[in-house]
Motif scaffolding. Structure first.
Motif, PDB file in Angstrom:
ATOM      1  N   GLN A  61       0.841  -1.194   0.000  1.00 29.41           N
ATOM      2  CA  GLN A  61       0.000   0.000   0.000  1.00 29.41           C
ATOM      3  C   GLN A  61       0.882   1.252   0.000  1.00 29.41           C
ATOM      4  O   GLN A  61       2.052   1.193   0.332  1.00 29.41           O
ATOM      5  CB  GLN A  61      -0.892   0.029   1.243  1.00 29.41           C
ATOM      6  N   GLU A  62       0.259   2.381  -0.329  1.00 28.91           N
ATOM      7  CA  GLU A  62       0.970   3.660  -0.295  1.00 28.91           C
ATOM      8  C   GLU A  62       0.669   4.383   1.017  1.00 28.91           C
ATOM      9  O   GLU A  62      -0.489   4.450   1.435  1.00 28.91           O
ATOM     10  CB  GLU A  62       0.543   4.532  -1.471  1.00 28.91           C
ATOM     11  N   PHE A  63       1.717   4.925   1.626  1.00 26.98           N
ATOM     12  CA  PHE A  63       1.582   5.695   2.853  1.00 26.98           C
ATOM     13  C   PHE A  63       2.401   6.968   2.723  1.00 26.98           C
ATOM     14  O   PHE A  63       3.406   7.010   2.022  1.00 26.98           O
ATOM     15  CB  PHE A  63       2.070   4.893   4.070  1.00 26.98           C
ATOM     16  N   ASP A  64       1.967   7.989   3.446  1.00 25.53           N
ATOM     17  CA  ASP A  64       2.677   9.259   3.480  1.00 25.53           C
ATOM     18  C   ASP A  64       3.635   9.355   4.658  1.00 25.53           C
ATOM     19  O   ASP A  64       4.561  10.161   4.642  1.00 25.53           O
ATOM     20  CB  ASP A  64       1.672  10.418   3.566  1.00 25.53           C
ATOM     21  N   LEU A  65       3.403   8.543   5.677  1.00 26.41           N
ATOM     22  CA  LEU A  65       4.161   8.645   6.921  1.00 26.41           C
ATOM     23  C   LEU A  65       4.032   7.348   7.691  1.00 26.41           C
ATOM     24  O   LEU A  65       2.986   6.695   7.648  1.00 26.41           O
ATOM     25  CB  LEU A  65       3.603   9.796   7.773  1.00 26.41           C
ATOM     26  N   VAL A  66       5.097   6.999   8.422  1.00 26.64           N
ATOM     27  CA  VAL A  66       5.051   5.876   9.362  1.00 26.64           C
ATOM     28  C   VAL A  66       5.315   6.419  10.758  1.00 26.64           C
ATOM     29  O   VAL A  66       6.287   7.143  10.981  1.00 26.64           O
ATOM     30  CB  VAL A  66       6.109   4.802   9.032  1.00 26.64           C
ATOM     31  N   LEU A  67       4.425   6.093  11.681  1.00 30.46           N
ATOM     32  CA  LEU A  67       4.643   6.324  13.110  1.00 30.46           C
ATOM     33  C   LEU A  67       5.115   4.986  13.657  1.00 30.46           C
ATOM     34  O   LEU A  67       4.377   4.001  13.624  1.00 30.46           O
ATOM     35  CB  LEU A  67       3.358   6.771  13.803  1.00 30.46           C
ATOM     36  N   LEU A  68       6.329   4.931  14.144  1.00 31.13           N
ATOM     37  CA  LEU A  68       6.998   3.666  14.446  1.00 31.13           C
ATOM     38  C   LEU A  68       7.389   3.574  15.909  1.00 31.13           C
ATOM     39  O   LEU A  68       8.235   4.339  16.383  1.00 31.13           O
ATOM     40  CB  LEU A  68       8.247   3.566  13.550  1.00 31.13           C
ATOM     41  N   ASP A  69       6.778   2.621  16.609  1.00 31.52           N
ATOM     42  CA  ASP A  69       7.153   2.341  17.988  1.00 31.52           C
ATOM     43  C   ASP A  69       8.553   1.715  17.984  1.00 31.52           C
ATOM     44  O   ASP A  69       8.887   0.928  17.099  1.00 31.52           O
ATOM     45  CB  ASP A  69       6.135   1.386  18.611  1.00 31.52           C
ATOM     46  N   MET A  70       9.357   2.067  18.959  1.00 36.42           N
ATOM     47  CA  MET A  70      10.718   1.537  19.012  1.00 36.42           C
ATOM     48  C   MET A  70      10.831   0.252  19.813  1.00 36.42           C
ATOM     49  O   MET A  70      11.899  -0.342  19.880  1.00 36.42           O
ATOM     50  CB  MET A  70      11.654   2.591  19.607  1.00 36.42           C
ATOM     51  N   SER A  71       9.741  -0.183  20.425  1.00 39.55           N
ATOM     52  CA  SER A  71       9.779  -1.401  21.225  1.00 39.55           C
ATOM     53  C   SER A  71       8.639  -2.315  20.771  1.00 39.55           C
ATOM     54  O   SER A  71       7.515  -2.214  21.253  1.00 39.55           O
ATOM     55  CB  SER A  71       9.622  -1.035  22.709  1.00 39.55           C
ATOM     56  N   LEU A  72       8.959  -3.179  19.827  1.00 37.70           N
ATOM     57  CA  LEU A  72       7.972  -4.074  19.231  1.00 37.70           C
ATOM     58  C   LEU A  72       8.333  -5.519  19.558  1.00 37.70           C
ATOM     59  O   LEU A  72       9.494  -5.817  19.854  1.00 37.70           O
ATOM     60  CB  LEU A  72       7.931  -3.872  17.713  1.00 37.70           C
ATOM     61  N   PRO A  73       7.381  -6.434  19.459  1.00 39.95           N
ATOM     62  CA  PRO A  73       7.695  -7.843  19.745  1.00 39.95           C
ATOM     63  C   PRO A  73       8.775  -8.419  18.823  1.00 39.95           C
ATOM     64  O   PRO A  73       9.528  -9.299  19.229  1.00 39.95           O
ATOM     65  CB  PRO A  73       6.363  -8.563  19.516  1.00 39.95           C
ATOM     66  N   ASP A  74       8.884  -7.901  17.589  1.00 39.84           N
ATOM     67  CA  ASP A  74       9.841  -8.457  16.633  1.00 39.84           C
ATOM     68  C   ASP A  74      10.966  -7.494  16.256  1.00 39.84           C
ATOM     69  O   ASP A  74      11.731  -7.774  15.336  1.00 39.84           O
ATOM     70  CB  ASP A  74       9.118  -8.959  15.390  1.00 39.84           C
ATOM     71  N   SER A  75      11.100  -6.388  16.953  1.00 36.14           N
ATOM     72  CA  SER A  75      12.200  -5.457  16.694  1.00 36.14           C
ATOM     73  C   SER A  75      12.269  -4.448  17.837  1.00 36.14           C
ATOM     74  O   SER A  75      11.243  -4.067  18.400  1.00 36.14           O
ATOM     75  CB  SER A  75      11.986  -4.730  15.364  1.00 36.14           C
ATOM     76  N   TRP A  76      13.503  -3.993  18.138  1.00 37.23           N
ATOM     77  CA  TRP A  76      13.648  -3.081  19.264  1.00 37.23           C
ATOM     78  C   TRP A  76      14.677  -2.005  18.951  1.00 37.23           C
ATOM     79  O   TRP A  76      15.664  -2.234  18.259  1.00 37.23           O
ATOM     80  CB  TRP A  76      14.083  -3.861  20.507  1.00 37.23           C
ATOM     81  N   GLY A  77      14.431  -0.814  19.475  1.00 37.28           N
ATOM     82  CA  GLY A  77      15.393   0.277  19.406  1.00 37.28           C
ATOM     83  C   GLY A  77      15.533   0.867  18.009  1.00 37.28           C
ATOM     84  O   GLY A  77      14.665   0.710  17.158  1.00 37.28           O
ATOM     85  N   THR A  78      16.654   1.531  17.798  1.00 35.35           N
ATOM     86  CA  THR A  78      16.855   2.195  16.514  1.00 35.35           C
ATOM     87  C   THR A  78      17.061   1.190  15.379  1.00 35.35           C
ATOM     88  O   THR A  78      16.975   1.562  14.214  1.00 35.35           O
ATOM     89  CB  THR A  78      18.023   3.197  16.569  1.00 35.35           C
ATOM     90  N   GLU A  79      17.298  -0.073  15.705  1.00 37.61           N
ATOM     91  CA  GLU A  79      17.350  -1.105  14.665  1.00 37.61           C
ATOM     92  C   GLU A  79      16.014  -1.175  13.928  1.00 37.61           C
ATOM     93  O   GLU A  79      15.974  -1.423  12.720  1.00 37.61           O
ATOM     94  CB  GLU A  79      17.700  -2.474  15.276  1.00 37.61           C
TER      95      GLU A  79
END
Length: 132
Positions: free
Chosen positions: A50-68
């Motif tokens: 899909q097309e998006f204009d922006l992502v709001l991204l949590d830095m602490s997810l079950p499958d990824s953490w931090g600035t990674e």
């Protein structure tokens, strides 16, 4: 002329935080479509299809953490504006996020309509919109 309808992907595993973001967006601006993904892998699939204009991204997810988490999104979608959201202390994280190409870094406990409106206005001024 009314503002362009924005499509925002929120990658956030906490349903309460996702509901708060939706509520704040509704308060500050009409014409925002928010799509929610609870994990980074699902968010990346959404970005691929899909097309998006922006992502709001949590830095602490079950499958990824931090600035990674940011690095993984920026590597696959380098022109897509990303705003990080964190519950952690901001100083060093915000600096690293900026170096990694984040549009902004927001502290979840301080989220309010004004801060989100400021992010959206930066997005509209920069014209950095990217499709999927």
């Amino acid at each position: 002329m009314p503002p362009k309808r924005l499509r925002i992907l929120l990658v956030e595993d906490d349903p309460d935080d996702a509901e708060l973001v939706q509520s704040l967006l509704n308060e500050i601006r009409g014409g925002v479509e928010l799509v929610h993904a609870g994990m980074l892998a699902l968010g990346i699939r959404q970005l691929e299809s899909q097309e998006f204009d922006l992502v709001l991204l949590d830095m602490s997810l079950p499958d990824s953490w931090g600035t990674e988490t940011l690095r993984r999104v920026r590597k696959r979608f380098p022109k897509l504006p990303v705003v990080l959201m964190t519950g952690a202390a901001m100083g060093e994280i915000a600096e690293e996020a900026e170096r990694e190409g984040a549009l902004a870094c927001l502290f979840k406990q301080d989220l309010d309509p004004g801060k989100l409106a400021q992010v959206l206005s930066c997005l509209e001024v920069s014209g950095e919109h990217r499709g999927g």
